[in-house]
Design a protein around this motif. Structure first.
Motif: not given
Length: 271
Positions: A105-113, A118-134
């Motif tokens: 699960t720790a590996v999954a959490g680090i990978s998803l984060t 905000s500067n991740g491969w997927i998160g950078q394409f969104f105008s709102f934050k995904i990581a560190y939010t519900p």
């Protein structure tokens, strides 16, 4: 003369069953209740109703329920594709479904984060934050809970007789009516079981959520993290009090889901 059971060894197997449930399930749960009772009623209520704990309950139950709903929808869709269609790579995709079971699960959490920052491969394409939010918490819970729904629904779809669907089509029913009145009642108990398993797993998940949540009190702090925080502060009674609330809520919700599952199955059988 007393009738002998068809299968021998009932007494021995029953003894092992009771021993297993007593030592590995009932005894640890009873210790949680006993330890939390050391606070007294007033101390217990004060601990479990403090604002930080209530905020953590809302985050945990809200994101777990939302993730279980998403898993129920997409798990049914994926199970349908894997059982009803033949395409290149189907067996590989089917084996990848179990990856969240084997992945730490720790590996999954680090990978998803890393992906949804905000500067991740997927998160950078969104105008709102995904990581560190519900939203990020819900994505992590969807990842770890999706296989439960797929593996519960998939065998039911595989064992369904296609002749029943063919008869429904011959009688003039549309594809939607065939799915709604013929297929869906058959898979509903399995779907609800997968939903409840996904929901229960999400409530107790810690490793994959602790990285992507950000752990901000009153915003993204989950109840298991509150328990861990109290344990690190040597507040064992407070930790078990929070755990008791989670245990009781989970038991109540699973009981309601099982009653609803029994009611839906009985309604289908009666008519």
């Amino acid at each position: 003369m007393k009738a002998r059971p068809v299968l021998p060894g009932f007494g021995l197997t029953m003894g092992f069953t009771v021993l297993y449930l007593g030592i590995l399930v009932l005894l640890p749960l009873s210790m949680v209740l006993i330890k939390s009772a050391s606070l007294g009623l007033s101390g217990f209520m004060e601990t479990v109703t403090e604002p930080r704990a209530i905020a953590a309950y809302k985050i945990s139950f809200g994101t777990a329920f939302a993730a279980a709903c998403v898993n129920a929808c997409f798990g049914l869709l994926i199970a349908w594709v894997l059982t009803r269609y033949q395409f290149p790579g189907r067996k590989l995709l089917d084996s990848l479904v179990d990856l969240p079971f084997a992945l730490p699960t720790a590996v999954a959490g680090i990978s998803l984060t890393t992906l949804y920052a905000s500067n991740g491969w997927i998160g950078q394409f969104f105008s709102f934050k995904i990581a560190y939010t519900p939203i990020g918490i819900m994505i992590a819970l969807v990842f770890i809970g999706l296989p439960f729904v797929i593996r519960m629904v998939q065998p039911v779809l595989e064992n369904m007789e296609k002749e029943v669907e063919e008869v429904s089509a011959i009688l003039g029913a549309s594809r939607w009516k065939t799915f709604r009145y013929v297929i869906f009642p058959e898979i509903l108990p399995a779907l609800m079981t997968g939903f409840s398993l996904s929901f229960a797993r999400a409530l107790g998940e810690y490793g994959s959520v602790v990285f992507i949540s950000g752990n901000m009190p009153f915003k993204t702090e989950i109840a298991p993290l509150v328990i861990m925080t109290k344990l690190e502060q040597y507040d064992y009674a407070g930790a078990t009090a929070i755990a008791t609330v989670m245990l009781l809520f989970t038991f109540f919700i699973l009981l309601m889901i099982n009653i609803l599952q029994w009611w839906s199955g009985r309604k289908y059988m009666n008519g």
